[in-house]
Design a protein around this motif. Structure first.
Motif, PDB file in Angstrom:
ATOM      1  N   UNK A 174       0.836  -1.200   0.000  1.00 39.94           N
ATOM      2  CA  UNK A 174       0.000   0.000   0.000  1.00 39.94           C
ATOM      3  C   UNK A 174       0.873   1.253   0.000  1.00 39.94           C
ATOM      4  N   UNK A 175       0.345   2.358  -0.544  1.00 41.27           N
ATOM      5  CA  UNK A 175       1.172   3.566  -0.673  1.00 41.27           C
ATOM      6  C   UNK A 175       1.355   4.286   0.661  1.00 41.27           C
ATOM      7  N   UNK A 176       2.383   5.130   0.726  1.00 39.21           N
ATOM      8  CA  UNK A 176       2.564   5.980   1.898  1.00 39.21           C
ATOM      9  C   UNK A 176       1.325   6.879   1.975  1.00 39.21           C
ATOM     10  N   UNK A 177       0.863   7.151   3.189  1.00 33.76           N
ATOM     11  CA  UNK A 177      -0.310   8.006   3.323  1.00 33.76           C
ATOM     12  C   UNK A 177      -1.607   7.220   3.335  1.00 33.76           C
ATOM     13  N   UNK A 178      -1.528   5.906   3.202  1.00 27.98           N
ATOM     14  CA  UNK A 178      -2.726   5.059   3.295  1.00 27.98           C
ATOM     15  C   UNK A 178      -3.238   5.122   4.743  1.00 27.98           C
ATOM     16  N   UNK A 179      -4.541   5.293   4.955  1.00 29.19           N
ATOM     17  CA  UNK A 179      -5.030   5.464   6.324  1.00 29.19           C
ATOM     18  C   UNK A 179      -4.776   4.238   7.210  1.00 29.19           C
ATOM     19  N   UNK A 180      -4.436   4.505   8.465  1.00 26.65           N
ATOM     20  CA  UNK A 180      -4.197   3.417   9.420  1.00 26.65           C
ATOM     21  C   UNK A 180      -5.486   2.613   9.632  1.00 26.65           C
ATOM     22  N   UNK A 181      -5.325   1.343   9.852  1.00 25.66           N
ATOM     23  CA  UNK A 181      -6.472   0.502  10.204  1.00 25.66           C
ATOM     24  C   UNK A 181      -7.330   0.091   9.019  1.00 25.66           C
ATOM     25  N   UNK A 182      -6.931   0.442   7.812  1.00 29.62           N
ATOM     26  CA  UNK A 182      -7.701   0.026   6.621  1.00 29.62           C
ATOM     27  C   UNK A 182      -6.953  -1.085   5.906  1.00 29.62           C
ATOM     28  N   UNK A 220     -14.132  -5.075   4.116  1.00 27.70           N
ATOM     29  CA  UNK A 220     -13.619  -3.842   3.509  1.00 27.70           C
ATOM     30  C   UNK A 220     -14.121  -3.769   2.076  1.00 27.70           C
ATOM     31  N   UNK A 221     -14.854  -2.691   1.771  1.00 28.90           N
ATOM     32  CA  UNK A 221     -15.452  -2.583   0.452  1.00 28.90           C
ATOM     33  C   UNK A 221     -14.821  -1.413  -0.316  1.00 28.90           C
ATOM     34  N   UNK A 222     -14.211  -1.689  -1.470  1.00 29.25           N
ATOM     35  CA  UNK A 222     -13.524  -0.622  -2.207  1.00 29.25           C
ATOM     36  C   UNK A 222     -14.454   0.529  -2.599  1.00 29.25           C
ATOM     37  N   UNK A 223     -15.760   0.229  -2.648  1.00 27.57           N
ATOM     38  CA  UNK A 223     -16.758   1.237  -3.012  1.00 27.57           C
ATOM     39  C   UNK A 223     -16.748   2.427  -2.033  1.00 27.57           C
ATOM     40  N   UNK A 224     -16.378   2.170  -0.791  1.00 28.58           N
ATOM     41  CA  UNK A 224     -16.445   3.228   0.227  1.00 28.58           C
ATOM     42  C   UNK A 224     -15.128   3.969   0.418  1.00 28.58           C
ATOM     43  N   UNK A 225     -14.150   3.636  -0.417  1.00 29.30           N
ATOM     44  CA  UNK A 225     -12.863   4.299  -0.265  1.00 29.30           C
ATOM     45  C   UNK A 225     -12.775   5.488  -1.214  1.00 29.30           C
ATOM     46  N   UNK A 228      -9.436  11.815  -1.103  1.00 31.25           N
ATOM     47  CA  UNK A 228      -9.126  12.232   0.272  1.00 31.25           C
ATOM     48  C   UNK A 228      -8.403  11.124   1.038  1.00 31.25           C
ATOM     49  N   UNK A 229      -8.261   9.935   0.417  1.00 26.11           N
ATOM     50  CA  UNK A 229      -7.655   8.773   1.069  1.00 26.11           C
ATOM     51  C   UNK A 229      -8.358   8.476   2.393  1.00 26.11           C
ATOM     52  N   UNK A 230      -9.695   8.463   2.357  1.00 21.67           N
ATOM     53  CA  UNK A 230     -10.455   8.118   3.573  1.00 21.67           C
ATOM     54  C   UNK A 230     -11.440   7.015   3.238  1.00 21.67           C
ATOM     55  N   UNK A 231     -11.763   6.215   4.250  1.00 16.19           N
ATOM     56  CA  UNK A 231     -12.721   5.126   4.092  1.00 16.19           C
ATOM     57  C   UNK A 231     -14.009   5.545   4.769  1.00 16.19           C
ATOM     58  N   UNK A 232     -15.106   5.585   3.994  1.00 20.49           N
ATOM     59  CA  UNK A 232     -16.361   6.122   4.514  1.00 20.49           C
ATOM     60  C   UNK A 232     -17.514   5.142   4.315  1.00 20.49           C
ATOM     61  N   UNK A 233     -17.615   4.134   5.182  1.00 22.16           N
ATOM     62  CA  UNK A 233     -18.720   3.189   5.035  1.00 22.16           C
ATOM     63  C   UNK A 233     -20.038   3.843   5.427  1.00 22.16           C
ATOM     64  N   UNK A 234     -21.176   3.344   4.910  1.00 23.07           N
ATOM     65  CA  UNK A 234     -22.457   3.928   5.286  1.00 23.07           C
ATOM     66  C   UNK A 234     -22.778   3.598   6.735  1.00 23.07           C
ATOM     67  N   UNK A 269     -19.718   8.997  -5.953  1.00 23.00           N
ATOM     68  CA  UNK A 269     -19.464   9.905  -7.064  1.00 23.00           C
ATOM     69  C   UNK A 269     -18.029  10.390  -7.068  1.00 23.00           C
ATOM     70  N   UNK A 270     -17.485  10.573  -5.860  1.00 31.52           N
ATOM     71  CA  UNK A 270     -16.130  11.110  -5.778  1.00 31.52           C
ATOM     72  C   UNK A 270     -15.080  10.040  -6.062  1.00 31.52           C
ATOM     73  N   UNK A 271     -15.460   8.814  -5.753  1.00 29.80           N
ATOM     74  CA  UNK A 271     -14.440   7.754  -5.847  1.00 29.80           C
ATOM     75  C   UNK A 271     -14.431   7.113  -7.225  1.00 29.80           C
TER      76      UNK A 271
END
Lengths: 402, 185
Positions: free
Chosen positions: B136-144, B151-156, B160-166, B182-184
């Motif tokens: 994974x790249x540098x700057x990947x969020x911790x705990x993901x 873990x669903x790629x749809x919510x990444x 912003x490099x953030x994981x936002x599940x519903x 839309x953003x991802x």
């Protein structure tokens, strides 16, 4: 005491058209330590496979690598065919073997060219890439594409080899064989080539074992290791060929192994063409695969390719894991670089033949219904128009180069 | 010689079962050259691993495979012997505290596989040498950890490099998913 400096090379590498970052610690011009940084091209293929059907996965898996596309798709299919309990027809197995060897042929010729280029022997680079075109033309004739042949399907292959195809393949083999004899002679007798490559990128037999080297890198360290012999798949158990090894344990040895392997591949292809079994080319294959797991091995041009597939009874896999041969060979890289000169770094890296795609020329076979060959200029304007139709005008983008 | 006995899958299974009675009936030969063992937790796993590597000659390491089995993670160790028989040993580790011991000192070619376990599954590998993360790249969020089943790629959101599940989140309404999708791109 010499002062040590660290030279970062990459990730936009001057030698490889693929991102990798090396931190080379130098004492004078000698490499005393090396750190290998990879992972810039991770595309999440394993995760993508879990969310798609086996048929869709086949297309993704074929694109793991541009050069070893047949290796990956065959390794994946062997695993799911084992899980589904489907045996492919003998003719399909022969055709898979044929494509595997054509792939090895063009891959080894490509590598010879890259290696020659890295040491400033551009004449040989142009010769071998000219010859590689002959193999790619045959692949395009048989499968419709130069790389990513799309020949494999679960249960067999998608296209048959017809009687009319055999003559042009044999003609190509005769030419490539003739020219490869010249390269063998050159590799074994040309003193400047040996002076440049001998003793460079040393990896002893013990170190090759310790670092888990595979393919031509391992065989050039004297290890008789080849999945085609050790754990035969497709039709290799019936193929007459020698396992090529060499004891030089350096880049020179890796050249010798590959030029000699080209001759063996030519022999295998001739055997296939003369003994192609009659019959169908694909067995019926279920959409859903019973729960289970399988490990499949394949000798790609760069070495052992391993696929692990776990099925859960549905039409999508539970888990797919790919261990490409270059991944195995990276582990010994730091060791191969240590003790050599900075100027040797590009050829040592290139000597494990890390993969990169070469698809910047295209034969368009689908879309407007007609076949046409387009050159680089046309391809570029096609790309600009394609984006313009979708609202992006690349021709207006201004690059801010300081 | 012991080595000459080890060229047969059945003999290998009986040697292991004899030494480790808790593996009785838990090894299978799916096809010639492929042996599979049942998952074991660390205390039982390492003696079996050491026996396979040290005494049965499975000293060729190929790769590690991480698996998300819900309550537990599993790690498969793919080994082979001089007769090219492949043995798949499974180690289980609890999801609440997933830890495995590194085999890097024994097999230097396990390095990238072990780093993958840490990045993609969030399994801590004890004794892994210091070095850059992979893949994974540098700057990947911790705990993901993308290869975990939940873990669903749809919510990444790649921008912003953030994981936002519903679902309900402090200070945020549930239902912001459409925007995220839309953003991802």
């Amino acid at each position: 005491m010499n002062k040590r400096i660290v030279v970062p090379i990459g990730p936009q590498h001057p030698a490889l058209k693929e991102p990798a970052c090396f931190h080379i610690t130098l004492e004078g011009e000698k490499v005393v330590a090396a750190n290998v940084g990879i992972g810039y091209n991770h595309r999440g293929i394993e995760k993508a496979c879990e969310n798609r059907t086996y048929i869709q996965d086949l297309y993704i898996i074929e694109r793991v690598c541009g050069i070893c596309s047949h290796s990956h798709s065959t390794a994946f299919l062997q695993a799911i065919e084992e899980l589904a309990g489907v045996a492919i027809p003998p003719r399909a197995s022969y055709i898979r073997t044929l494509f595997g060897e054509l792939e090895r042929l063009h891959s080894h010729l490509l590598w010879l060219g890259v290696a020659a280029h890295e040491v400033g022997f551009d004449t040989m680079f142009m010769y071998t890439w000219r010859d590689r075109e002959l193999v790619l033309d045959i692949l395009a004739m048989l499968a419709g594409n130069r790389v990513n042949y799309g020949i494999n399907t679960p249960g067999g292959v998608r296209r048959d080899i017809e009687e009319k195809d055999i003559r042009p393949i044999k003609k190509m083999l005769d030419t490539v064989e003739e020219r490869n004899k010249y390269y063998i002679n050159l590799a074994l007798t040309e003193t400047t080539l040996h002076a440049r490559l001998g003793g460079v990128g040393k990896l002893s037999r013990e170190d090759a074992l310790r670092f888990g080297a595979v393919g031509p890198v391992a065989r050039a360290a004297g290890l008789a290791m080849d999945v085609r012999k050790d754990d035969p798949y497709a039709s290799y158990a019936e193929m007459p060929f020698k396992l090529i090894t060499d004891d030089h344990c350096d880049v020179f040895g890796r050249v010798v192994v590959r030029v000699l392997e080209i001759m063996e591949s030519i022999g295998i292809i001739r055997h296939i063409l003369d003994n192609l079994p009659p019959g169908g080319i694909a067995a019926k294959f279920p959409r859903r695969i019973p729960a289970g797991e399988a490990v499949s091995r394949y000798e790609a041009p760069r070495g052992e390719d391993i696929h692990y597939v776990m099925s859960n009874g549905s039409d999508k896999p539970e888990r797919v894991k790919v261990r490409a041969p270059s991944e195995a060979n990276w582990h010994g890289m730091a060791h191969m670089l240590e003790g050599d000169y900075l100027a040797d770094v590009p050829i040592i890296i290139a000597a494990i033949d890390p993969c990169y795609s070469c698809t910047d020329r295209a034969i368009v076979l689908a879309g407007d219904g007609g076949n046409r060959v387009i050159d680089w200029k046309q391809l570029r304007s096609y790309s600009i128009d394609w984006h313009r139709e979708r609202g992006v005008d690349i021709s207006k983008i201004k690059l801010n180069i300081p | 010689m012991e080595d000459s006995l080890m060229n047969n899958e059945e003999q290998i299974i009986s040697r292991i079962e004899e030494k480790f009675p808790f593996l009785q009936g838990k090894l299978r030969c799916q096809r010639a050259g492929r042996l599979w063992a049942a998952p074991l937790f660390a205390a039982e796993f390492w003696p079996v691993f050491d026996f396979a590597v040290g005494e049965l000659g499975f000293d060729n390491f190929h790769m590690l495979v991480g698996l998300d089995k819900g309550e537990n993670f599993e790690v498969i160790y793919l080994l082979s012997n001089a007769q090219h028989i492949m043995l798949q040993l499974f180690q289980s580790t609890p999801r609440q505290n997933p830890v495995v011991k590194s085999i890097n000192a024994l097999f230097p070619n396990s390095l990238f596989h072990e780093r993958e376990l840490e990045d993609l599954f969030g399994i801590k590998v004890e004794g892994l040498p210091e070095g850059p993360r992979y893949p994974l790249p540098d700057g990947w969020p911790d705990g993901q950890h993308p290869l975990r089943k939940d873990w669903n790629p749809q919510y990444f959101d790649k921008k912003t490099m953030t994981y936002n599940p519903p679902g309900p989140k402090a200070g945020e309404e549930a239902g912001g998913l459409a925007d995220k999708e839309g953003a991802a791109i």
